[in-house]
Design an enzyme around this catalytic site. Structure first.
Site, PDB file in Angstrom:
ATOM      1  N   HIS A 197      -7.269 -15.042  33.406  1.00 50.99           N
ATOM      2  CA  HIS A 197      -6.821 -13.371  33.155  1.00 50.99           C
ATOM      3  C   HIS A 197      -7.175 -12.803  34.246  1.00 50.99           C
ATOM      4  O   HIS A 197      -6.667 -11.476  34.629  1.00 50.99           O
ATOM      5  CB  HIS A 197      -7.616 -12.838  32.067  1.00 50.99           C
ATOM      6  CG  HIS A 197      -7.216 -13.330  30.569  1.00 50.99           C
ATOM      7  ND1 HIS A 197      -7.108 -14.584  29.962  1.00 50.99           N
ATOM      8  CD2 HIS A 197      -6.082 -12.483  29.881  1.00 50.99           C
ATOM      9  CE1 HIS A 197      -6.657 -14.639  28.765  1.00 50.99           C
ATOM     10  NE2 HIS A 197      -5.980 -13.562  28.853  1.00 50.99           N
ATOM     11  N   GLY A 198      -8.135 -13.166  35.033  1.00 53.79           N
ATOM     12  CA  GLY A 198      -8.366 -12.230  36.455  1.00 53.79           C
ATOM     13  C   GLY A 198      -9.272 -12.995  37.431  1.00 53.79           C
ATOM     14  O   GLY A 198     -10.088 -13.494  36.851  1.00 53.79           O
TER      15      GLY A 198
END
Lengths: 530, 396
Positions: free
Chosen positions: A394-395
């Site tokens: 996700h990041g």
């Protein structure tokens, strides 16, 4: 291009009629792929190169896999290029020529090109090895390296470099790793290409599935290219599997009136979720999270709940619109959200939230790690690793890693709880649902906070400080309560009420009027950044 | 009602069940969509029309659209529709016509009425913050009510004093009434809205319901979207949210606020109402943009053509510009530009008046007169044979 913007409407007004006119001819597929590339290039034409590159490489890698013996034992017997088939010989020759070309370009070309050429050189050498050994495994490895390297460079390089430099600095090491932006050729800007995590995963699933014998090779290049860049789901999923989407591209699309009405229905709901609900909730959530020190525990908790619903409406709204647009074109995309905030356990939550990603990680991370085959401890280890990887997907920040780990822990705990008869049979469903929601909302703190320090501060203040002047936005609460009640109703025996035609028409008209009156336009989708 | 039985799984090309439609049953059939379209059309077309009957909108003598509602173009359009008397003259222009430093009874239209010995013969249709590029959008999209009647349009050369004022500078600028300027052609270099915003504005110009929604925001919700209004903070630290528990519907009082007389920022009693040189301003060396390339002058020409195309009889008042503020070094360029303007008006047979500059002390700045300045300007216009000729011509 965003679904809820006017250029998208203009885009569809051009694409749809031409598509309908061409749908019984061989030109429908080129038109669809051209439209998809235009859609992606609208944001930044340079990053089209990445999609095209990834598509071309995976197409040829699967072709080469197809020409390599299926079993490792057979591959072992095929030694040297003279023993391979013509395709392998050509692949080896081209790879070696490529290596030579890269060396020449590296020596004679501009210096800014050298880092990119070095990466490409490694890849081409690997390909030469794949051709030499005629090994499916090496071709798969090349595909993995290529796709993950793209992801690593554009998404994680700065995070890794910053952390490594911090570690080196703490040991008083004199050298520093260069910022990744300095490695971009010709001074191109170092930006995260929108949707890179989605299209690389989609393309990767095709090569892995082919390697595992789950799908046939797609011989038609344009069909494969359209599978990778199909515009409704290119930016933020759902991450489609080749075995589901590719067959739909193998026949003339059938567009019936029902496709049109269904597509519009899905699109309207998605648009409403995004513009009316997500954007509204974001006003409060953004305000609180951009300056958490200015708010007390109550406001921070409320901002967290607002974000929990914002991200649901934002992402599921995008998915609804994507599925709606695909329906208009005559295609079916998989369901990606299934009332996740009504889940009764964390495992249940992940079977309802971002279903296409959860199943991707299940199939390509959790099961290859051993899944649940090795006893409880190994199963939990595999689950934990899978969720950690999912968090990092996700990041590039520690907050996402912690978010993933928290979910991993949550899944382990709820699995354990579900083993007990008391929890399974005696704890009321609503209590489980509430507990899951509270836990998920808590984890969103780490997902949303700008930094780990902010996240820890917010947690501390929510748990520690008094909720002195809690100011609850009434309209926000009413909107969320109505949606939650709707979802409860849908999962109850009163579901038939929602199927009433008058109710549907009334809801649709209300949504459209509300959108005209109260929607706050603009705002990119949260998941585009992934 | 058509329903394609969501419980029955659909089969895909390979015979496998296709994914479920959705999870919340908002699946409408063709008949239902037709019903939705009809209902929505009825609401969209009907509500703004009914609203005009329901909402109180008092426009007494010397009415001008309040400063706070300058961006309520739906209200502006409604105001023009209210000017029923075909003999009334619409005075169109920027804040000079609107009366930036003066009260409603100190404006050009008020003093023209006084010269004519009439009430409401001259209608103040100026908008604060307007400029020719925005005036073009205002007239095209919200000024349809200006049909075959006499219209006085004020041409303010202030908008050509520099590339920045002309909006032809390359550097990005934010300016008033951006929703009224041409969104695509001609290109305004300093206007950098993205394509989506531009297209949205174009749609809004054509879609009355959205204009009406904007009217609600302007009049009742402090220029904010309704949801944003509920979360508006009071600017304190920590912030308070005064509207959290207010019912948004109770804000809609069905009455457009009327401008009150005692505006502390305007009128002879206001500290702003004083001669330009007493505010510390000095003569300036304006750059002046050539008429041949000026975006604002091009827009002004199109405004005149548009109005004439609708059958309106147009008189252009060039000025009044405060010539005392023009430094000697740029005076020649000023005269040259004014000459270009007058030449175009003459060549296109557009009646026009170029009133002499007012005494310097009657200007508040480069283009806005003070109350006495408006009175003098009105008197001069009234005595101008060209102006009288325009007034005595038969209505178109």
């Amino acid at each position: 291009m965003l679904f809820h913007t006017w250029p998208f409407l203009a885009f569809m007004l051009v694409v749809l009629p031409v598509y309908f006119a061409l749908r019984k001819t061989r030109l429908w597929l080129p038109w669809l792929s051209a439209a998809s590339y235009f859609f992606y290039g609208w944001w930044n034409p340079y990053y089209l190169l990445l999609v095209v590159y990834s598509t071309v490489l995976d197409y040829f890698l699967v072709l080469l896999m197809d020409h390599s013996p299926a079993r490792a034992a057979e591959a072992g017997r095929v030694r040297g290029w003279s023993a391979g088939d013509a395709v392998m010989r050509r692949a080896f020759a081209i790879s070696m020529a490529g290596v030579a070309g890269i060396v020449v370009a590296g020596v004679l070309g501009p210096a800014t090109l050298r880092p990119a050429l070095a990466g490409l050189g490694v890849l081409v050498l690997l390909m030469a090895a794949g051709a030499w050994f005629a090994s499916r495994l090496i071709w798969l490895f090349v595909s993995l390296v290529n796709n993950l390297a793209l992801l690593l460079f554009f998404k994680y390089a700065r995070f890794l470099v910053d952390n490594l430099n911090a570690v080196l600095g703490s040991f008083h090491f004199p050298g520093r790793l260069p910022d990744p932006s300095t490695l971009m050729p010709f001074g191109f800007e170092y930006l995260l290409p929108v949707g890179i995590s989605f299209f690389t995963f989609q393309s990767l699933s095709y090569t892995i599935d082919f390697y595992l014998g789950r799908v046939e090779r797609e011989r038609h290049f344009l069909r494969f290219a359209t599978f990778v860049c199909f515009f409704p789901q290119l930016m933020a999923g759902p991450i489609e599997r080749a075995r589901h989407l590719l067959p739909q591209f193998r026949k003339f699309p059938e567009v019936r009136l029902e496709n049109f009405t269904d597509g519009l229905s899905l699109f309207l709901v998605g648009l409403f979720k995004k513009l009316a609900l997500a954007n509204y909730l974001s006003v409060y959530a953004d305000r609180v999270y951009s300056n958490p020190k200015a708010f007390d525990g109550g406001a921070l908790a409320l901002g967290t709940v607002a974000f929990a619903w914002q991200i649901f409406f934002d992402f599921s709204g995008y998915t609804d619109m994507a599925r709606g647009v695909a329906r208009l074109l005559g295609f079916h995309l998989i369901l990606n959200f299934n009332n996740p905030y009504l889940a009764t356990g964390l495992g249940d939550f992940w079977s309802r939230w971002h279903i296409s990603l959860s199943s991707w990680f299940r199939d390509y991370v959790y099961i290859p790690l051993g899944g649940s085959r090795g006893g409880r401890l190994l199963t939990y280890r595999n689950l934990f690793i899978t969720f950690l990887v999912s968090g990092i997907w996700h990041g590039a920040a520690w907050t996402f890693a912690i978010w993933g780990m928290l979910h991993g822990l949550g899944v382990l705990v709820t699995r354990e709880l579900e083993q007990s008869a008391f929890y399974r049979d005696r704890v009321p469903r609503i209590a489980k649902q509430s507990a899951v929601f509270i836990f998920v909302a808590f984890t969103w703190i780490f997902f949303r906070a700008e930094t780990l320090t902010d996240a820890l501060f917010i947690v501390g203040r929510i748990l520690g400080s008094g909720w002195r002047s809690l100011q609850v936005p009434a309209l926000m609460v009413v909107l969320v309560a109505v949606v939650w009640a709707y979802q409860f109703l849908y999962e109850s025996r009163f579901r038939e009420l929602l199927r009433n035609g008058v109710v549907r028409v009334g809801l649709a008209v209300s949504m459209m009027v509300y959108l005209c009156l109260c929607s706050s336009g603009g705002g990119a989708f949260i998941y585009f950044q992934f | 009602m058509s329903d394609s039985s969501p419980n029955k799984p659909e089969l895909g090309p390979d015979g496998a069940p296709l994914p479920a439609f959705g999870v919340n049953e908002m699946r409408l059939g063709a008949g239902q969509w037709v019903a939705v379209a009809l209902l929505f059309a009825a609401i969209v077309l009907g509500v703004p029309r009914c609203w005009k009957r329901v909402e109180r909108f008092d426009t007494g003598p010397d009415y001008r659209v309040p400063y706070s509602l300058s961006r309520d173009y739906w209200l502006y359009s409604r105001r023009l529709e209210q000017v029923a008397d075909p003999k009334a003259l619409v005075v169109l222009g920027d804040s000079v016509v609107w009366g930036e430093y003066v009260l409603p009874d100190g404006t050009l239209s008020h003093f023209l009425d006084r010269e004519a010995g009439a009430t409401n013969r001259f209608v103040n249709a100026g908008v604060n913050g307007l400029f020719p590029l925005a005036m073009e959008g205002l007239v095209r999209h919200y000024g349809q009510a200006i049909g075959p009647r006499k219209v006085i349009v004020q041409c303010n050369l202030l908008w050509m004093t520099s590339p920045k004022a002309d909006l032809s500078a390359v550097k990005e600028e934010s300016f008033n009434h951006a929703r009224l300027v041409p969104q695509f052609r001609p290109r305004i270099p300093c206007y950098r809205a993205d394509t989506s915003e531009r297209l949205g504005i174009c749609v809004e110009h054509e879609f009355g319901f959205l204009q009406w929604a904007g009217h609600l925001e302007n009049v009742y919700f402090a220029q904010k979207g309704i949801p944003q209004w509920t979360l508006a903070d009071d600017g304190n630290d920590p912030p308070g949210y005064p509207n959290l528990y207010r019912n948004p519907l109770s804000q809609i009082t069905l009455s457009v606020p009327t401008p009150f007389g005692g505006d502390p920022d305007r009128g002879p009693a206001s500290p702003r109402h004083r001669a330009w040189d007493r505010s510390g301003a000095r003569p300036a060396d304006f750059e002046w943009v050539d008429g041949a390339v000026s975006l604002q002058w091009g827009a002004f020409q199109r405004v005149v053509e548009c109005l004439r195309g609708r059958g309106a009889e147009v008189l252009v008042v060039v000025g009044p510009f405060n010539e005392s503020m023009v430094a000697a070094s740029s005076r020649e360029k000023f005269l040259q530009l004014r000459g270009q303007v007058v030449a175009w008006l003459g060549a296109n047979k557009v009646p026009h008046v170029v009133p002499d500059a007012l005494p310097s002390e009657l200007y508040a700045d480069a283009s806005h007169p003070l109350t006495e300045g408006y009175a003098m300007l009105a008197r001069r216009l009234w005595q101008d044979p060209g102006f009288q000729g325009f007034l005595t011509q038969r209505n178109p």
